[in-house]
Write a protein that holds these residues in place. Structure first.
Motif, short mmCIF file in Angstrom:
data_model
loop_
_atom_site.label_atom_id
_atom_site.label_comp_id
_atom_site.label_asym_id
_atom_site.label_seq_id
_atom_site.Cartn_x
_atom_site.Cartn_y
_atom_site.Cartn_z
N LYS A 137 -1.42 10.14 1.33
CA LYS A 137 -0.99 11.08 2.37
C LYS A 137 -0.62 10.35 3.65
N GLY A 138 -1.43 9.36 4.02
CA GLY A 138 -1.13 8.61 5.24
C GLY A 138 0.17 7.85 5.14
N ARG A 139 0.46 7.29 3.98
CA ARG A 139 1.72 6.57 3.81
C ARG A 139 2.90 7.52 3.84
N ASP A 156 -2.32 18.79 4.15
CA ASP A 156 -3.55 19.31 4.73
C ASP A 156 -4.76 18.70 4.01
N ASP A 157 -5.88 19.40 4.09
CA ASP A 157 -7.12 18.88 3.50
C ASP A 157 -7.23 19.14 2.00
N PRO A 206 -7.40 18.45 -1.61
CA PRO A 206 -7.60 17.14 -2.25
C PRO A 206 -6.52 16.83 -3.27
N GLU A 207 -5.95 15.61 -3.14
CA GLU A 207 -5.01 15.07 -4.12
C GLU A 207 -3.83 16.01 -4.37
N ALA A 208 -3.30 16.61 -3.30
CA ALA A 208 -2.15 17.52 -3.46
C ALA A 208 -1.41 17.62 -2.14
N ILE A 209 -0.09 17.77 -2.24
CA ILE A 209 0.79 18.01 -1.10
C ILE A 209 1.64 19.22 -1.45
N VAL A 210 1.83 20.13 -0.50
CA VAL A 210 2.56 21.37 -0.74
C VAL A 210 3.97 21.24 -0.17
#
Length: 513
Positions: free
Chosen positions: A215-217, A240-241, A243-247
């Motif tokens: 996420k940081g990268r 967001d918080d 875990p192990e997912a981006i929307v």
């Protein structure tokens, strides 16, 4: 003169000393050479003895190994001989058994031959008796055997015709009573068999990641990577918080797919920076455009539709990334096309034209531009632009009654579109209505006396009712199941059918202390 003599004497003495020294050194060298030769001879004798000892030991070892191998081979030969003897004994026993079996078969064959001979004699006697009986019957009845057979066949034919007519009438009467109900049942079952996904994501896509470090990268220093991604794809990226997912959020499914594939390539490659992001997004856009065209071509080939304009093929491919009320638009169009072809064939119309109109009826939902018109009219204008036939254009524009229907294809497309969209399971049900229906199912069963618990399972397709063993008997469970089914059928609206399972059990529990 004296000095010269002294010098000569001195030189002679020196020469004598040198000669003596050389003689001594030569004698010493001869002595040393003899000592070296003797030492070498002694070492050679020692080496010779050692080699002889080693050779003798090696010979003994080889002899021992040979004796051991010979012993093992002898044991193996003895075991093989014992097995062969046992095998020979078994073969002898088997031969004796085979001989006994052969003797039994010979006896049986002799008995069968005797039995066959007696059968032949009896059959000859029966033939003679049958001939006498036939002659007596012909004499008594005054008819030959052929005439009697014909009369019997005629009477059997008349009886069979009467029975068949009665049976046909009964079947026709029963069919008239049950035809409507059975037809509805068949239609419902057929619709359920072709049901596809009941719900898909409309505006978000979840992108899974291996660890939260990625996420940081993706965000990058001061958020420059995520801003470059959003600017290149037009999609909002929510980190967001979770875990192990981006929307990925956006109303354009093609853009969401481009963002998803670009993120996948960037994360797999590991190089995430604005220049690389723009390069990957441009490459993915080209891939998606090629895939859209390929999907349109494959769909047209699968349905047997030829001669579509390339832009229409691309619009058909774009349907893959569009949904309507949770129903995938491409699947809906393919289903409508097949239904149109079947219905047109039944009505004696051209099934190819009907299939073409059914496939293109919703292309107005995926135009490159977004004019302020209903999608049916947009689709009709697109079809006219790309030189489709007038009856197909009218069927596209009139399938929601925006214009007047001028061909028989139009009502067929309208009906098949309604069948595909309204069948159970085709479109997504609102979550609140779905949950309320499940609660109503459970509460309806709980209202009966003796019911302890109820569970609506399999998305409301089955209702399990648990009753008390001391309150309801086994015979009453069948009655309860039928009453609940009838009440659900009368009072509730549901897709497909609901299976009611009433469970009655007795449990005895004890504790050993």
């Amino acid at each position: 003169m004296t000095a010269i003599i002294y010098i000569a004497v001195a030189l002679v003495c020196i020469a004598l000393g040198v000669a003596v020294t050389l003689i001594v050194q030569r004698n010493l060298a001869k002595t040393r050479a003899k000592a070296i030769v003797e030492e070498a001879r002694l070492e050679a004798d020692v080496l010779k003895k050692n080699k002889l000892l080693e050779a003798r030991e090696e010979g003994l070892k080889i002899t021992a190994d040979a004796e051991k191998a010979a012993t093992q081979k002898m044991n193996k030969v003895q075991s093989i001989e014992s097995r062969l003897k046992q095998r020979e004994i078994q073969l002898n026993q088997q031969q004796s058994e085979n001989q006994r079996t052969r003797n039994d078969l010979d006896n049986t064959r002799a008995k069968l031959d005797d039995y066959n001979n007696r059968l032949n004699e009896r059959s000859q006697e029966l033939d003679v008796l049958q001939g006498k009986i036939r002659e007596e019957l012909e004499h008594v009845s005054g008819l030959s055997s052929d005439e009697a057979r014909e009369k019997l066949i005629e009477s059997l034919k008349d009886e069979a015709k009467t029975a068949a007519a009665s049976y046909i009438n009964d079947i026709m009467d029963e069919a008239k009573l049950t035809a409507n109900k059975e037809a509805k049942k068949i239609v419902v079952q057929s619709i359920q068999r072709v049901a596809t996904e009941t719900a898909i994501e409309n505006s978000v896509t979840v992108f899974p990641i291996d660890s939260d470090e990625i996420k940081g990268r993706i965000i990058g220093r001061e958020g420059r990577n995520i801003r470059a991604l959003e600017a290149a794809t037009g999609i909002e990226i929510i980190v967001d918080d979770t875990p192990e997912a981006i929307v990925l959020s956006g109303f354009d499914p093609v853009r969401r797919e481009i963002a998803r594939l670009a993120l996948h390539q960037l994360v797999a490659d590991g190089r995430i920076h604005p220049a690389r992001i723009e390069e990957v997004v441009a490459k993915v856009k080209k891939q998606i455009e090629e895939e859209i065209v390929e999907t349109g071509k494959r769909t047209a080939i699968d349905l047997g539709i030829h001669g579509l304009h390339p832009d229409l093929i691309r619009l058909v491919g774009k349907m893959k990334y569009r949904s309507s009320y949770g129903q995938n638009l491409l699947q809906h169009s393919r289903e409508t096309a097949n239904l149109c072809a079947v219905m047109a064939s039944e009505l004696g119309l051209n099934p190819k034209k009907a299939r073409r109109a059914g496939l293109l009826h919703d292309i107005g939902k995926v135009p490159d531009e977004e004019p302020e018109l209903p999608h049916a009219l947009i689709g009709m204008k697109l079809a006219e632009k790309y030189k489709e036939k007038p009856e197909i254009c009218n069927a596209i524009g009139a399938h929601h009654d925006e214009i007047e229907q001028t061909s028989l294809l139009a009502p067929i497309v309208q009906v098949c579109d309604a069948i595909s969209g309204a069948r159970p399971g085709a479109r997504r049900e609102i979550v609140e209505a779905y949950i309320k229906r499940l609660n109503d199912l459970e509460q309806l069963a709980l209202s009966y006396p003796g019911v302890i618990k109820t569970y609506a399972i399999q998305a409301g397709r089955e209702l399990r009712v648990i009753v008390g063993a001391d309150k309801i008997s086994d015979n009453e469970t069948e009655k309860l199941s039928a009453e609940i089914a009838k009440r659900i059928q009368d009072e509730m609206t549901y897709p497909g059918q609901v299976k009611i399972t009433v469970i009655r059990e007795t449990r005895s529990v004890s504790f050993a202390k």
